[in-house]
Design an enzyme around this catalytic site. Structure first.
Site, PDB file in Angstrom:
ATOM      1  N   ASP A   1      -4.909  -4.915   5.687  1.00  0.00           N
ATOM      2  CA  ASP A   1      -5.215  -5.693   4.340  1.00  0.00           C
ATOM      3  C   ASP A   1      -4.198  -6.563   3.980  1.00  0.00           C
ATOM      4  O   ASP A   1      -3.093  -6.408   4.131  1.00  0.00           O
ATOM      5  CB  ASP A   1      -5.566  -4.838   3.222  1.00  0.00           C
ATOM      6  CG  ASP A   1      -6.089  -5.410   2.080  1.00  0.00           C
ATOM      7  OD1 ASP A   1      -6.890  -6.734   2.286  1.00  0.00           O
ATOM      8  OD2 ASP A   1      -5.935  -5.158   1.141  1.00  0.00           O
TER       9      ASP A   1
ATOM     10  N   SER B   1       0.852  -1.110   0.056  1.00  0.00           N
ATOM     11  CA  SER B   1      -0.132   0.016   0.097  1.00  0.00           C
ATOM     12  C   SER B   1       0.877   1.441   0.164  1.00  0.00           C
ATOM     13  O   SER B   1       1.835   1.391  -0.961  1.00  0.00           O
ATOM     14  CB  SER B   1      -0.988  -0.138   1.124  1.00  0.00           C
ATOM     15  OG  SER B   1      -1.849   1.080   1.269  1.00  0.00           O
TER      16      SER B   1
ATOM     17  N   HIS C   1      -2.548  -0.946  -3.109  1.00  0.00           N
ATOM     18  CA  HIS C   1      -3.625   0.069  -3.043  1.00  0.00           C
ATOM     19  C   HIS C   1      -3.711   1.208  -3.894  1.00  0.00           C
ATOM     20  O   HIS C   1      -2.609   1.873  -3.859  1.00  0.00           O
ATOM     21  CB  HIS C   1      -4.005   0.458  -1.715  1.00  0.00           C
ATOM     22  CG  HIS C   1      -4.275  -0.850  -0.569  1.00  0.00           C
ATOM     23  ND1 HIS C   1      -4.000  -0.692   0.886  1.00  0.00           N
ATOM     24  CD2 HIS C   1      -4.925  -1.956  -0.655  1.00  0.00           C
ATOM     25  CE1 HIS C   1      -4.531  -1.835   1.290  1.00  0.00           C
ATOM     26  NE2 HIS C   1      -4.769  -2.619   0.403  1.00  0.00           N
TER      27      HIS C   1
END
Length: 345
Positions: free
Chosen positions: A134, A14, A41
């Site tokens: 995540d 991310s 992300h």
């Protein structure tokens, strides 16, 4: 009989991920006998093709944006398109919109979960720098299916949340700096995958249900078979949720397909409450302004009794508005403080 080796490498990252991905891919040879899949992300207005161009400047492997139902080939790096999920099946990949997981689309968990279900012990899962949790649930599914798990050491990660979350929930095979991952992967891809490891039934079942929901072919009855009904509503859609308790990483899934770890659920819940409070604040401000206007109009007409009544109601709303604004500002300050502490650590 020749055993399959670790030829499916899935990577999740991310914030701060692009620089780390460039560093990692630069270490891998063009003839690596494996396929790599990357979920980072991305904002909806990002451009995955531009990011892939950047990767191709340093990588010896061929980097490309993943395509729906594309055949998987060794020596390739497949990067998720913005605002889509990337899933794996035997021999091919799926690129689909689908509901957000852990408040993200693309999300890391769908890639990891589908890889574990499709390829079991052949998978190498890697979690790099990033915020929130995540990838934690998906990483445990890879581990339980016989795959190899690697995280960037949190001490060197620009944003340590994602690798640290994995370490907090499970014992990984390797927690190392990125500059050591290339050499390790070149060794691991030639190690035969376990012939005895079995993919847990709950992993294959959740992967199949999630895939059907993302492709809009699932039913609510499918979700009800995954676990007990949770006493919470989905922060994203307000629907019923089910709790999945297999392994060490409990998480929730609604009938639409939104999925949350416990921490992600709390974050989404706070975000939903905050949005509701901002709406309430706007509506109260509008009502106070209208009452004050009506009070002034009545005062000019000489209707002092009605004017005072309207003004009292407006003043009462002003107090409620001040309380709500105080809560919202306190929450914003708390968020900033958490960010400062995260950066300091």
């Amino acid at each position: 009989m020749k055993l399959p080796h670790h030829d499916i490498i899935v990577i999740g990252t991310s914030a701060g991920g692009m620089a780390v991905l460039c560093e990692l891919l630069d270490q891998l040879p063009a003839d690596l006998p494996a396929a790599l899949f990357i979920v980072q992300h991305l904002a909806r207005n990002s451009n995955s093709h531009i990011l892939v161009e950047r990767l191709n400047k340093t990588a010896k492997l061929k980097c490309q944006v993943a395509q729906h139902e594309q055949t998987i080939e060794y020596g390739n790096v497949y990067f998720v398109p913005q605002d889509y999920h990337l899933l794996l099946q035997k021999g091919r990949m799926l690129v689909t919109k689908g509901p957000r997981e852990n408040m993200f689309r693309p999300a890391v968990d769908p890639l990891f979960r589908s890889a574990a279900a499709a390829y079991g012990a052949r998978v190498i899962g890697i979690v790099l720098t990033g915020m929130l949790q995540d990838g934690t649930v998906g990483m445990e599914m890879i581990k339980r299916s016989g795959g190899i798990t690697i995280v960037q050491h949190p001490r060197e990660a620009e944003y340590p949340d994602m690798p640290q979350s994995v370490l907090d929930m499970m014992e990984v095979d390797y927690a190392i700096p990125v500059n050591e991952m290339g050499k390790l992967l070149q060794e691991l891809v030639f190690v035969p995958a376990s012939a005895t490891a079995e993919i847990p039934e709950d992993v294959t079942y959740e992967a199949s249900i999630a895939e059907r929901l993302m492709l809009d072919t699932g039913e609510i009855e499918d979700t009800e078979m995954m676990g007990p009904r949770a006493p919470y509503s989905c922060p994203s859609c307000g629907g019923a949720m089910w709790e999945l308790n297999q392994g060490h990483t409990h998480h929730f899934r609604c009938h639409v397909g939104h999925s949350f770890t416990q921490d992600a659920f709390l974050d989404a819940n706070v975000q939903s409450i905050e949005e509701t409070l901002w709406i309430a604040l706007r509506m109260l401000e509008e009502r106070r302004t209208m009452l004050a206007t009506m009070a002034e109009q009545d005062r000019r007409k000489g209707h002092n009794h009605w004017s005072e009544s309207q003004q009292e109601r407006a003043d009462e709303l002003k107090e409620h508005i001040a309380r709500i604004r105080h809560v919202l500002l306190a929450n914003a300050n708390a968020k900033n403080k958490r960010e400062e502490n995260r950066e300091a650590s």
